[in-house]
Design an enzyme around this catalytic site. Structure first.
Site, PDB file in Angstrom:
ATOM      1  N   LYS A 234      -6.750 -12.713  17.353  1.00  0.00           N
ATOM      2  CA  LYS A 234      -7.768 -13.475  16.621  1.00  0.00           C
ATOM      3  C   LYS A 234      -9.117 -13.242  17.278  1.00  0.00           C
ATOM      4  O   LYS A 234      -9.570 -13.996  18.142  1.00  0.00           O
ATOM      5  CB  LYS A 234      -7.416 -14.968  16.617  1.00  0.00           C
ATOM      6  CG  LYS A 234      -8.113 -15.718  15.471  1.00  0.00           C
ATOM      7  CD  LYS A 234      -7.664 -15.178  14.135  1.00  0.00           C
ATOM      8  CE  LYS A 234      -8.491 -15.731  12.986  1.00  0.00           C
ATOM      9  NZ  LYS A 234      -8.230 -15.023  11.740  1.00  0.00           N
TER      10      LYS A 234
ATOM     11  N   SER B 137      -6.839 -14.057   6.754  1.00  0.00           N
ATOM     12  CA  SER B 137      -6.923 -15.410   7.326  1.00  0.00           C
ATOM     13  C   SER B 137      -6.853 -16.452   6.212  1.00  0.00           C
ATOM     14  O   SER B 137      -5.846 -16.565   5.540  1.00  0.00           O
ATOM     15  CB  SER B 137      -8.197 -15.553   8.163  1.00  0.00           C
ATOM     16  OG  SER B 137      -7.959 -15.138   9.488  1.00  0.00           O
TER      17      SER B 137
END
Length: 617
Positions: free
Chosen positions: A209, A408
């Site tokens: 991430k 996402s």
């Protein structure tokens, strides 16, 4: 004495009257000018809405600006803007993908259209799946027996991609084709934040991430570098392979590599145009005048326009679609934000309301959610997901059609679908969550400013001007971890996996559509046409008719949106050209960096965003 005062009083009185007259005159003149402008704009809009007589000849694909799934503001004033305000904002114009494809497909069966000319000098590009979809329509047009021509002084990578679908490509003798590969770049701020003494409190889950790395580092981590290298390389391979197939040459001829390209140019004296011809990237080198002569022989001459016969794609009227359809098409195009939608974003409340409207409409039998988003607010993503799940539970099949990005939060909202279709070049996955809270107590301390007070609980003692309490940090990390667990559970339930299996391909890892298919994150590779077919199949519809859910802007929105594009096109460039080159580059990059400089308004400070997905050049 009285006479003197009378004279002075009269002087002031007449002066005041003169001032009032000038004031009223100016106001009335301004009002009259406003009325004339309003009437002029209305007449232009009225004339713009009148169908333009289609010339027998070419359909000119003279795209200017970028291609998007859904323009920020419906560009009904595009023609007016070109007429009144000039063409300085052409490269900022947003062109709806589906209108372009429909125009090409309509021209295929239109007897007045005998071919296509691609004039792409003002075309700024689009994501790869969008270009592939336009290319598909151009290929269908060619297969119908009608020719496609492309010409230009220079071709960018996006321009040449579309040009490669032409039967014949003309390049100016002094021109070039700029094939250089793909790259991503992001700004990193750790040292800057340290110098400003800003305390960045980062909460995240996911090895890959990388959206929070700019706050933690001054460079890309090795994990993020490895992951991005994989998907950027796949996008480039897809690009090269398609052009090679279109031009019937090898991928090595399309791009032999930097050193080989330089060596070939050294041999021919740096002649980029000759290199393109020798590598069979183009068919012929010709000046604009020579190209005009060739196209005139094919399409005829228009004396009034002093050009070969043709109709611009912007003037080519599409056949009217039925007012009501049986398949709803709802867009999630842009960063996902909490609340109402604003231009260029996906509003959680707005999109959920559109899905709800489709769910409650008896005439709607299926829903296609077109996702082109790097993600955003977790709260807003969940609001959209819940409404989509309710539609599926109500018996209306849901098909997700992924565009350039569905990463996402863009993947979060896709999880309730009966079926997910992605392009091989779609960027998806990036299953991970993070949170950011910045405080400036150290910055203020350096100038002697401090914050103090009382609170009934450490959880209440939160301020941007004070250090973040340890209890709040623990609470935030628990919230982020819970959000990530929920994300895994949603994907696991949707994709018929265990959370542990999802976690192995999650951790914020970005996947291309091809890899996502191999990992079970999507059901099939395809485009929007395949999504329509699947929705009709699931809903058992024999004659699918699409109903597009798009907010119609007000007249003021369209007018000021057009004017704003002009201002952005002229004023910033003029001012920014005075800045040093490095500063100009930084400002340009900051504007392009998604997720960090757009609205970040999640009420729980939780975000599911792919930082690099929207910045491939």
């Amino acid at each position: 004495m009285r006479s003197l005062w009378r004279i002075i009083a009269n002087l002031f009185k007449w002066t005041w009257r003169l001032i009032n007259f000038v004031r009223e005159f100016i106001l009335n003149l301004f009002l009259l000018l406003l009325i004339l402008v309003g009437v002029g704009v209305w007449m232009h809009i009225k004339s713009a809405n009148q169908p333009v007589e289609v010339q027998r000849g070419a359909l000119n694909i003279d795209l200017a600006g970028v291609v998007v799934d859904k323009p920020s503001v419906t560009n009904k004033l595009g023609k007016l803007g070109r007429q009144l305000l000039g063409a300085s904002s052409n490269r900022l114009k947003e062109n709806p993908l589906f209108d372009i494809v429909d125009g090409i497909r309509q021209g295929k069966t239109d007897d007045r259209i005998s071919g296509i000319v691609l004039n792409l000098r003002d075309f700024a590009g689009g994501d790869q799946p969008s270009l592939q979809y336009i290319g598909k329509a151009l290929r269908e047009f060619r297969d119908s027996g009608k020719p496609v021509y492309a010409y230009g002084d220079n071709f960018t990578q996006a321009q040449f991609y579309l040009a490669s679908f032409a039967n014949k490509i003309y390049l100016a003798p002094h021109g070039s084709i700029d094939l250089h590969g793909f790259a991503t770049n992001s700004l990193y701020y750790k040292s800057l934040l340290d110098k400003l003494k800003v305390s960045s409190h980062i909460f995240r889950v996911g090895t890959y991430k990388s959206a929070v790395e700019p706050f933690l580092r001054d460079d890309m981590s090795q994990a993020a570098r490895d992951a991005d290298t994989r998907w950027v390389g796949q996008l480039w391979n897809n690009y090269v392979a398609q052009i090679a197939a279109n031009r019937q040459i090898s991928p090595e001829q399309v791009f032999p590599g930097a050193q080989q390209l330089i060596a070939a140019l050294q041999k021919n004296g740096g002649d980029m145009a000759k290199y393109a011809l020798d590598a069979k990237l183009v068919d012929e080198l010709a000046t604009p005048a020579e190209v005009d002569q060739k196209l005139t022989k094919v399409f005829g001459w228009d004396k009034q326009a002093n050009d070969y016969r043709g109709t611009s794609i912007y003037d080519y009227s599409l056949k009217k679609q039925p007012a009501k359809g049986n398949i709803a098409v709802i867009f999630a195009d842009g960063a996902i934000v909490d609340g109402e939608q604003t231009p260029g974003t996906v509003g959680g409340d707005t999109t959920a309301a559109e899905i709800r409207s489709a769910r409650l409409d008896d005439k709607i039998k299926a829903i296609i959610l077109r996702v082109n988003s790097p993600g955003g607010s977790v709260t807003a993503s969940e609001a959209i997901r819940e409404e989509l799940a309710a539609a599926r539970a109500a018996g209306k099949p849901v098909v997700v059609s992924m565009g350039g990005m569905a990463a996402s939060g863009g993947y979060w909202i896709s999880t309730p679908a009966n079926y997910i279709i992605a392009s091989p070049s779609t960027l998806t996955g990036s299953i991970g969550i993070f949170g950011i809270i910045n405080t400036v107590e150290k910055s203020l301390g350096t100038i002697g400013v401090y914050t103090d007070g009382v609170a009934t609980s450490p959880l209440a003692d939160v301020s941007v001007t004070k250090a973040l309490p340890q209890e709040v940090q623990q609470l935030m990390q628990l919230s982020i971890e819970n959000g990530y667990k929920n994300f895994l559970d949603l994907v696991a339930k949707s994709r018929k996996m265990t959370p542990e299996q999802v976690d192995q391909i999650a951790q914020g890892h970005v996947w291309t559509g091809s890899d996502a298919k191999a990992n079970g994150l999507v059901d099939a590779l395809g485009d929007f046409d395949d999504a329509v077919k699947k929705a009709a199949e699931l809903a058992k519809i024999s004659q699918p008719q699409l109903q597009w859910y798009q907010q119609q802007p007000s007249f003021a929105d369209m007018l000021f949106g057009q004017m704003n594009a002009q201002i952005r096109a002229v004023l910033p460039e003029t001012l920014q050209s005075m800045l040093p080159a490095p500063m100009y580059d930084v400002m340009s990059m900051m504007k392009k960096q998604p997720g960090l400089f757009d609205k970040m308004n999640d009420p729980q400070n939780r975000y599911a965003v792919c930082l690099t997905c929207g910045d491939v050049r």
